[in-house]
Design a protein around this motif. Structure first.
Motif, mmCIF file in Angstrom:
data_model
loop_
_atom_site.group_PDB
_atom_site.id
_atom_site.type_symbol
_atom_site.label_atom_id
_atom_site.label_comp_id
_atom_site.label_asym_id
_atom_site.label_seq_id
_atom_site.Cartn_x
_atom_site.Cartn_y
_atom_site.Cartn_z
ATOM 1 N N TRP A 233 0.913 -1.188 0.029
ATOM 2 C CA TRP A 233 0.015 0.072 -0.038
ATOM 3 C C TRP A 233 0.707 1.136 0.097
ATOM 4 O O TRP A 233 0.661 2.174 -0.706
ATOM 5 C CB TRP A 233 -0.907 0.067 1.239
ATOM 6 N N VAL A 236 3.009 1.234 -3.610
ATOM 7 C CA VAL A 236 2.070 1.081 -4.794
ATOM 8 C C VAL A 236 0.811 1.723 -4.492
ATOM 9 O O VAL A 236 0.246 2.412 -5.698
ATOM 10 C CB VAL A 236 1.890 -0.252 -5.116
ATOM 11 N N GLY A 237 0.220 1.826 -3.531
ATOM 12 C CA GLY A 237 -1.181 2.380 -3.351
ATOM 13 C C GLY A 237 -2.177 1.634 -3.975
ATOM 14 O O GLY A 237 -3.178 2.016 -4.286
ATOM 15 N N ARG A 239 -4.173 -2.573 -4.471
ATOM 16 C CA ARG A 239 -4.112 -3.791 -4.431
ATOM 17 C C ARG A 239 -4.078 -4.568 -5.369
ATOM 18 O O ARG A 239 -4.131 -4.498 -6.697
ATOM 19 C CB ARG A 239 -5.674 -4.164 -3.960
ATOM 20 N N TYR A 256 -4.233 -10.553 0.790
ATOM 21 C CA TYR A 256 -4.605 -9.005 0.337
ATOM 22 C C TYR A 256 -5.170 -9.029 -1.219
ATOM 23 O O TYR A 256 -5.999 -8.057 -1.125
ATOM 24 C CB TYR A 256 -3.419 -8.087 0.600
ATOM 25 N N GLY A 259 -8.771 -9.079 -2.021
ATOM 26 C CA GLY A 259 -9.656 -8.628 -1.752
ATOM 27 C C GLY A 259 -10.569 -7.531 -2.472
ATOM 28 O O GLY A 259 -11.649 -7.239 -2.157
ATOM 29 N N ARG B 181 -3.370 11.020 -2.079
ATOM 30 C CA ARG B 181 -3.729 10.288 -3.059
ATOM 31 C C ARG B 181 -5.127 10.385 -3.680
ATOM 32 O O ARG B 181 -5.448 10.026 -4.686
ATOM 33 C CB ARG B 181 -3.559 8.848 -2.409
ATOM 34 N N ASP B 193 0.943 6.320 -7.166
ATOM 35 C CA ASP B 193 2.332 5.370 -6.946
ATOM 36 C C ASP B 193 3.536 6.466 -6.979
ATOM 37 O O ASP B 193 4.582 6.272 -6.564
ATOM 38 C CB ASP B 193 2.659 4.207 -7.418
ATOM 39 N N TYR B 204 -3.005 -4.243 9.296
ATOM 40 C CA TYR B 204 -3.549 -5.307 8.439
ATOM 41 C C TYR B 204 -4.546 -5.792 9.122
ATOM 42 O O TYR B 204 -4.265 -6.784 9.932
ATOM 43 C CB TYR B 204 -2.464 -5.897 7.556
ATOM 44 N N VAL B 210 -11.933 -9.468 4.166
ATOM 45 C CA VAL B 210 -11.130 -8.853 3.346
ATOM 46 C C VAL B 210 -9.956 -8.258 3.866
ATOM 47 O O VAL B 210 -10.187 -7.585 4.856
ATOM 48 C CB VAL B 210 -12.088 -7.944 2.659
#
Lengths: 314, 314
Positions: A233, A236-237, A239, A256, A259, B181, B193, B204, B210
């Motif tokens: 996260w 990359v930001g 999923r 992850y 999801g 973002r 990114d 997490y 999820v």
């Protein structure tokens, strides 16, 4: 017409699952279509992109440095991890990692403390250069090849195949970020901004008037377990829609990936090839359970891969 | 032929310096040539890409949330920062930031604690969505435009100009990463990114099965001062060749950009346009000193920019 895609993957259900997934997400007429910006793939490194036995490469590098320290200081020879390093007691070290994955981090902590003492005050570029030289020139402990040549040829083919289909591939590893950046371009053609790893804390210092990023003797993030999705996260930001791993430490990352509403492919490398590599499941028990119950795609090294390592000249 | 490059930049030495720099680093026959992979440009956000006065946008958003809390809880109205938020005492809040840059973080700490309490347990996607809605719909406090419309038109042109010349542009801001973002794609066409910001710690968690990244009520990194180069290293792994900022908090980032053997351009936005925006140097004293002694390129909003904000439809 011969299908030359993924040439070192046998034509098994595993290869077919990969091909079907990529075909679906890149087909604009498919309900499974995923726009290129969202085609994020994440790969664990040790045991997923290259051999991790009998020791992680970075650990081997560090052990050689501990041994050199013990060579100069006899007192260290009585203390772990220098004792094990000096006497090449890889059983103690391999065991320390197995015990870590079983919930006992006592010995891993000793290793980490010694590692941090080595990190203290080093410019990040220096750490990278050391890693690059190590994997290019030093031999793997048993396979009779340099570390650079124990990458998995089928996984290299998978990285390139995904890139040709507009995936962006990241490495997400428990090894150190600087170590990985030092090797990722040469070994995997993965650029440095797509490398996520464990980190120490850093200082910004002026050295000879030049702003320099320096490692501190302080752990920041161990990029394993739940920290893998958190770091994905962070960098990359998004999923991922494809995640590949081989151990319990990759469980959260693979979970992850599943999801979102997008189609996902989760790959787990099973080390079942005692002839060409190693056969082991220790440290992967929970991941293998999850693979069974959540229909992940298990890659059998023995059955799915035509060739494990790249050809080497001479 | 009319030169339509950077149309809202007046033809001053500043514009000429930018054009000359980009021409040099993209000219393969020049000794100043820089390969595309190394053309990394980093931009501060508040006060560099958009208006930061009288309050940072994210702070305005948070104040409105504090005011709503105080509306429901009279006890909070006697405590900072809720008191200031409830009575719209922007002087206290602006002062808190000025004092922070002068070395007194007492009041900023009160704000940070209240912010962290709001962050606790929120999924990152929720924080992003809130930011996106806020800047799209809420009015800037004095300029009679939405926050989305107080971006600097000349800087948008600079981002696109650099991208056309194979630069990769990153935002490196003291504001929160999730907030940024949530807005960066819509306001600046900068993908998620390439957004670096301040962060809390994260957990997490499985929510309804999820895997979800959740904010914790714990500060991790304030992306300001020396942390800017450290975070640029973390995400990009390269030293930028172009860095743009406007305050003391950007000093280390601009200094870091100059550390390589490659040519560099360092830009400092000077807020000297009381008519169209604001005129102030508080919080930028050290950066302005450095600009003088290290020959950075100072952007005068008054003299160098034809138009400050984008045209907005009737």
């Amino acid at each position: 017409m011969t299908d030359t895609t993924l040439p070192n993957w046998n034509d098994t259900p595993t290869r077919q699952a990969i091909l079907a997934f990529v075909a679906a997400v890149t087909d604009e007429t498919s309900s499974h279509y995923v726009p290129p910006a969202e085609r994020v793939a994440v790969f664990d490194n040790d045991g997923t992109l290259w051999c991790e036995k009998p020791l992680y490469a970075q650990l081997d590098l560090l052990l050689r440095k501990f041994a050199a320290q013990a060579e100069h200081d006899p007192v260290l020879r009585e203390q772990q991890p220098w004792q094990a390093a000096y006497h090449k007691d890889y059983a103690w070290l391999g065991g320390a990692i197995t015990r870590y994955y079983q919930g006992d981090d006592t010995d891993v902590k000793l290793v980490v403390e010694a590692v941090l003492a080595l990190a203290d005050g080093r410019a990040v570029e220096e750490v990278e250069a050391e890693a690059a030289a190590f994997v290019a020139h030093e031999q793997h402990l048993t396979l009779g090849r340099t570390y650079a040549a124990v990458v998995y040829q089928p996984m290299l083919e998978l990285l390139r195949f995904l890139e040709r289909h507009s995936f962006t591939c990241y490495i997400v590893s428990g090894s150190g970020r600087e170590f990985l950046r030092g090797i990722a371009e040469a070994l995997y053609a993965i650029p440095r901004d797509r490398v996520i790893g464990s980190t120490v804390a850093y200082a910004y210092e002026l050295r000879d008037g030049v702003g320099t990023i320096v490692q501190k003797a302080e752990l920041d993030v161990i990029d394993d377990g739940p920290n893998k999705p958190i770091q994905i996260w962070g960098v990359v930001g998004r999923r991922p829609i494809l995640a590949a791993g081989n151990s319990n430490g990759d469980l959260a990352m693979l979970q992850y990936a599943s999801g979102s509403a997008l189609p996902t492919l989760r790959l787990l490398v099973l080390h079942d090839d005692d002839e060409r590599e190693f056969a082991y499941t220790a440290g992967a028990e929970h991941a293998l359970d999850a693979a069974r119950t959540q229909s992940w795609t298990v890659i059998s090294m023995r059955d799915d891969w035509r060739q494990v390592f790249p050809d080497i000249g001479g």
